[in-house]
Design a protein around this motif. Sequence first.
Motif, short mmCIF file in Angstrom:
data_model
loop_
_atom_site.label_atom_id
_atom_site.label_comp_id
_atom_site.label_asym_id
_atom_site.label_seq_id
_atom_site.Cartn_x
_atom_site.Cartn_y
_atom_site.Cartn_z
N VAL A 83 0.65 -1.34 -0.05
CA VAL A 83 -0.07 0.16 0.12
C VAL A 83 0.56 1.28 -0.18
CG1 VAL A 83 -1.62 1.54 0.90
CG2 VAL A 83 -1.78 -0.73 1.07
N GLY A 84 1.08 2.05 -0.92
CA GLY A 84 1.54 3.38 -1.41
C GLY A 84 0.84 4.04 -0.94
N MET A 85 1.70 5.75 -0.70
CA MET A 85 1.07 7.00 -0.07
C MET A 85 1.60 7.82 -0.62
SD MET A 85 -1.09 7.08 3.46
CE MET A 85 -0.39 5.94 4.39
N VAL A 86 0.76 8.40 -0.98
CA VAL A 86 1.06 10.45 -1.11
C VAL A 86 0.23 11.05 -0.14
CG1 VAL A 86 0.45 11.21 -3.63
CG2 VAL A 86 1.05 9.31 -3.82
N PHE A 87 1.12 11.94 -0.13
CA PHE A 87 0.85 12.76 0.82
C PHE A 87 0.11 14.68 0.19
CE2 PHE A 87 2.87 9.90 3.41
CZ PHE A 87 2.28 9.71 3.85
N GLN A 88 -0.32 14.99 1.14
CA GLN A 88 -1.03 16.30 0.26
C GLN A 88 0.36 17.17 -0.02
OE1 GLN A 88 -2.65 18.85 3.93
NE2 GLN A 88 -3.89 19.83 2.04
N ASN A 89 1.02 17.65 0.71
CA ASN A 89 2.11 18.15 0.28
C ASN A 89 3.16 17.94 0.00
OD1 ASN A 89 3.57 20.31 0.41
ND2 ASN A 89 3.50 21.10 2.49
N PRO A 90 3.10 18.58 -1.75
CA PRO A 90 3.95 18.27 -2.56
C PRO A 90 5.85 17.51 -2.40
CG PRO A 90 3.16 19.48 -4.06
CD PRO A 90 2.39 19.02 -2.44
N ALA A 127 4.61 6.47 -17.63
CA ALA A 127 3.21 6.72 -16.98
C ALA A 127 2.86 7.33 -16.00
CB ALA A 127 3.24 4.86 -15.33
N VAL A 128 3.63 8.16 -15.48
CA VAL A 128 3.08 9.60 -14.72
C VAL A 128 3.15 11.34 -16.32
CG1 VAL A 128 3.26 8.71 -12.99
CG2 VAL A 128 4.86 10.62 -13.19
N GLU A 129 3.44 10.51 -16.91
CA GLU A 129 3.82 11.86 -17.92
C GLU A 129 4.95 12.78 -17.68
OE1 GLU A 129 0.56 13.16 -19.92
OE2 GLU A 129 -0.22 11.05 -20.64
N MET A 130 5.94 11.93 -17.13
CA MET A 130 7.20 12.90 -15.71
C MET A 130 8.68 12.45 -17.07
SD MET A 130 5.87 15.32 -14.99
CE MET A 130 7.37 16.30 -13.94
N TYR A 131 8.47 11.55 -18.09
CA TYR A 131 9.28 11.09 -18.40
C TYR A 131 10.44 12.06 -18.59
CZ TYR A 131 13.06 8.31 -20.41
OH TYR A 131 14.11 7.19 -20.72
N GLU A 132 10.14 13.15 -19.53
CA GLU A 132 11.54 13.75 -19.89
C GLU A 132 11.99 14.98 -19.25
OE1 GLU A 132 7.41 15.26 -21.49
OE2 GLU A 132 7.60 13.38 -20.69
N GLY A 144 1.87 20.31 -9.36
CA GLY A 144 1.60 19.03 -9.89
C GLY A 144 1.68 18.15 -11.31
N GLN A 145 3.11 18.51 -11.05
CA GLN A 145 3.91 17.60 -11.44
C GLN A 145 5.52 16.97 -10.10
OE1 GLN A 145 6.26 20.81 -14.12
NE2 GLN A 145 5.40 19.73 -15.58
N LYS A 146 5.10 18.32 -9.00
CA LYS A 146 5.69 17.55 -7.88
C LYS A 146 5.00 16.35 -7.53
CE LYS A 146 7.63 21.82 -6.92
NZ LYS A 146 7.57 22.71 -5.35
N GLN A 147 3.73 16.18 -7.81
CA GLN A 147 2.97 15.16 -6.71
C GLN A 147 3.23 13.71 -8.40
OE1 GLN A 147 2.71 14.97 -4.43
NE2 GLN A 147 0.06 15.76 -3.81
N ARG A 148 2.91 14.48 -9.35
CA ARG A 148 3.14 12.78 -10.14
C ARG A 148 4.28 12.46 -10.12
NH1 ARG A 148 1.92 14.83 -15.84
NH2 ARG A 148 2.09 16.91 -15.27
N VAL A 149 5.32 13.56 -9.68
CA VAL A 149 7.06 12.62 -8.98
C VAL A 149 6.69 12.08 -8.29
CG1 VAL A 149 8.58 12.89 -8.20
CG2 VAL A 149 8.18 14.16 -10.81
N ALA A 150 5.74 12.08 -6.96
CA ALA A 150 5.78 11.32 -5.88
C ALA A 150 4.86 10.06 -6.78
CB ALA A 150 4.99 12.60 -4.92
N LEU A 180 -5.77 13.68 -11.54
CA LEU A 180 -6.91 12.97 -11.25
C LEU A 180 -7.20 11.58 -12.86
CD1 LEU A 180 -8.85 13.14 -9.55
CD2 LEU A 180 -10.75 14.16 -11.21
N LYS A 181 -6.15 12.32 -13.58
CA LYS A 181 -6.08 11.26 -14.91
C LYS A 181 -5.18 10.70 -14.35
CE LYS A 181 -4.17 12.36 -19.21
NZ LYS A 181 -2.94 13.28 -20.42
N THR A 182 -3.50 10.88 -14.32
CA THR A 182 -3.43 9.66 -13.82
C THR A 182 -3.32 9.21 -12.90
OG1 THR A 182 -1.34 11.22 -13.22
CG2 THR A 182 -0.74 9.60 -12.99
N ILE A 183 -4.26 9.32 -11.91
CA ILE A 183 -4.22 7.91 -11.32
C ILE A 183 -6.14 6.72 -11.98
CG2 ILE A 183 -3.98 9.13 -9.09
CD1 ILE A 183 -6.82 9.69 -8.79
N ARG A 184 -6.32 7.69 -12.48
CA ARG A 184 -7.28 6.75 -12.89
C ARG A 184 -6.96 6.00 -14.28
NH1 ARG A 184 -12.51 10.56 -15.51
NH2 ARG A 184 -13.11 8.68 -16.36
N MET A 185 -5.60 6.49 -14.70
CA MET A 185 -5.04 5.16 -15.94
C MET A 185 -4.87 4.54 -14.76
SD MET A 185 -1.96 4.34 -16.77
CE MET A 185 -0.76 5.63 -16.28
#
Lengths: 281, 271, 292
Positions: A83-90, A127-132, A144-150, A180-185
């Motif tokens: 169970v991985g966890m992502v928090f509020q403050n990126p 997967a989170v479209e942050m490869y570049e 938003g980008q930081k959160q996708r890295v998380a 939202l898009k990322t986690i739906r994917m």
Amino acid sequence: MDSIIKFENVNFRYEDSKDLAVNNVSLEIKRGDFVAVLGHNGSGKSTLAKLTNSILLPQDGQILVNGMDTADESRIYDIRQTVGMVFQNPDNQIVATVVEEDVAFGPENLGVDPREIRERVDAALKAVEMYEYRQHEPHKLSGGQKQRVAIAGVIAMQPECIVLDEATAMLDPRGRKDILKTIRMLNEQLGITVVFITHFMDEAVCANRVIVMDNAEIIMDGTPQEVFSKTGDLRVAGLDVPQVTELSQWIEKEGFGISKNILSTDECVDMILSILEVQKG
Amino acid sequence: MIKDITIGQFFPGKSMVHRLDPRVKLILTMTFIITIFLCKNFFALGIMLFSLILIIISSKISIKLILRGIKPLLFIIVFTAFLNIFFMSTGEVLLEYKFIVVTTGGVFTAIFMAIRIISLIIASSLLTYTTSPTMITDGIERLLSPLKFMKNGVHTVAMMMTIALRFIPTLIEEFDKITNAQKARGANLETGSLVQRAKALIPIFVPLFITSFRRAYELAFAMECRCYQGGEGRTRMKQMKTGLIDIYGLAFMAVILGAVIFLNYSYTHVI
Amino acid sequence: MSIIKTQNLTYLYSTGTPFEIAAIKDVNIEIEQGELVGIIGHTGSGKSTLIQHLNGLLKPTYGKVYIDGQDIWEDKDTIKSVRFKVGLCFQYPEYQLFEETVYKDIAFGPKNMGLDYSEIHRRVHDAASHVGLSEAHLSKSPFDLSGGEKRRAAIAGVMAMQPKVLILDEPTSGLDPKGRDTILNMIKNYRDSTKSTVLIVSHSMEDIAKLATKVLVLNESSVAMYGTVDEIFSKSEEIIQMGLDVPPITRVFMGLAKHGVNVSGQIYTLEQGKVELSKLFAGKCTQGVEGT
């Protein structure tokens, strides 16, 4: 075993508080599900999140993750890997000074083979479209980008479930949409179970199941349609009702037509159009 | 001002210098710095300068960036140079005014010292420009790993350095934000006596500390969630492997070192 | 006379380098006394830069800022007094609290203004009542308050300066719906009772639609639109093209219009929506009756 997380009569109280933060909660989360947990601040929803991966341990009751008891210290890292966890403050969950090195942090801790870490990191970032951005410094990214890295950092641990604890609360609308898009994917394509904790109603709409917490207890549990139809109860719990849902219910109440628990603007438009059709005909 | 400081920044790239093993790069940088201090005359120092230019060119870091790194330390360089000019009294007298005596020896030493300090700054900033902070801390950790008995300590310190480097920009940003917020409430930060100014910092540092503690607490949570359990059993995505390029690097450094020692003994009296 | 006026206001970053970027360019706005202006735009559209010019925290690269008809940079030494005239409350203002008690923290601004003790006392209580903090709250440590209370205490700290203009940068971010409604109501009441001008930066179109009298839309460092809420939301299509949101109810009516239904283009609150739908359904109903 088709439930990934199972709460059995769980009670939790913080040391410095006299009230229970989680009161006699029993809950089963199915593998592959997308569950939104709603509630106002202090309703107990964040505590619920921290109970799922042994960050907090219940005083009464039992929590099972894939059959492992979260109180079993010998399984603690298996549980946290599951169970991985992502928090509020990126900002406060990124450890390294380069994006890809941060994503590698989890697998490194798990002792994964270096070559495999590389593969996992690349896959997670794609997967989170942050490869570049893999060579970028995290502090120069948007919220938003930081959160996708998380999120990538969590995916790289290959969890079966991701719990997002108000992960969109500090983001702007664009960042929120991206997350939202990322986690739906993740849910649809990688089959990862998602537990999405939020107080934005519009974000809960895309879940399969909505759980509403108030006063340390679960007060509602059902499909988004079921939960959002109870507008009165939601207001009592200190929550909003999506505008379109409210409008469609008003239409029904005024006797113009039948509401079908509308959640999106398109559905709402269609409903109004069909009422007009009927009237014309 | 804070934004001018480029030391500690990392500019990703694929040059020869970038590709050196961080451990080797650390050793090379240290040897280079020691060699700078070994230089006893302008010939030896000239060799160092020349090789430094070669390294800069092969690192593909722009000269502008290198010069920007020197800027914040310009004052120190000028200051030491001046001290040398006025307090060295060897060689011919160039200028005499009351108690101030400027001699050729003083001027030479001043220039010599300035070049020394500048090369030192460039050498160390080249290390950080071409190596990610994590790689530097990893390199240090691994170089010190033979010291088994303090291995855990070394890992902890390395981890702390990584996190510190990660959070410095965040805290600078935070500092700016809080300063602006208090200025908007009329906080007076620019004028007044020293005591008043120190007092004026309370509204900035109290919130900054509180936020930092909160950050630390949340970060600890996040690290636990990602299964952090200290250095034991940890692997690394980026393996350190010494290759041909590192051997070239070491050979290059050995040649410089040899040349400097040779020149030191051949021309003992210049400078 | 307008309370806020900017003239060709431009702010450049990294001037003199090839990386020169305009954070805002050529902003000309005039805001009348007593308006409640909602400022919307993407992150990076220049909102923060603009509001920091209005209280003199940033100095324009070009152009002028007039507050109450006065060019604020005419005399550099008086720039601090502008900060008392235009109170600016940053995003997440609770992170600026530092004093031992809430009272002392709210008093920080008035104290910096050099007011006497009784006036400070009066203003602290005034501000506290605006944000709904009680006497008991005032003697507490700000760090013992709940999240929403902290936010309110911090906003009171700016209100206590009794500025002519109050600017709030995303005052509701991170709050739950209840906390958000409390803050928004509080702002509305504050403006009604003090008759002061209020500017709110927000990402929530629903909130702006409910609250504001005028809307300022920033896009790519420039003013894209400025006008009454009616005027702005009648251009919803343009707003969406900028990648900004409009209230869901507006989207519903835009959708209806697209299908050829004759509806007003200025629907942005639920109440307006209900009224418009009543008209629509009633009209169609009678037509239907006539037809048979």
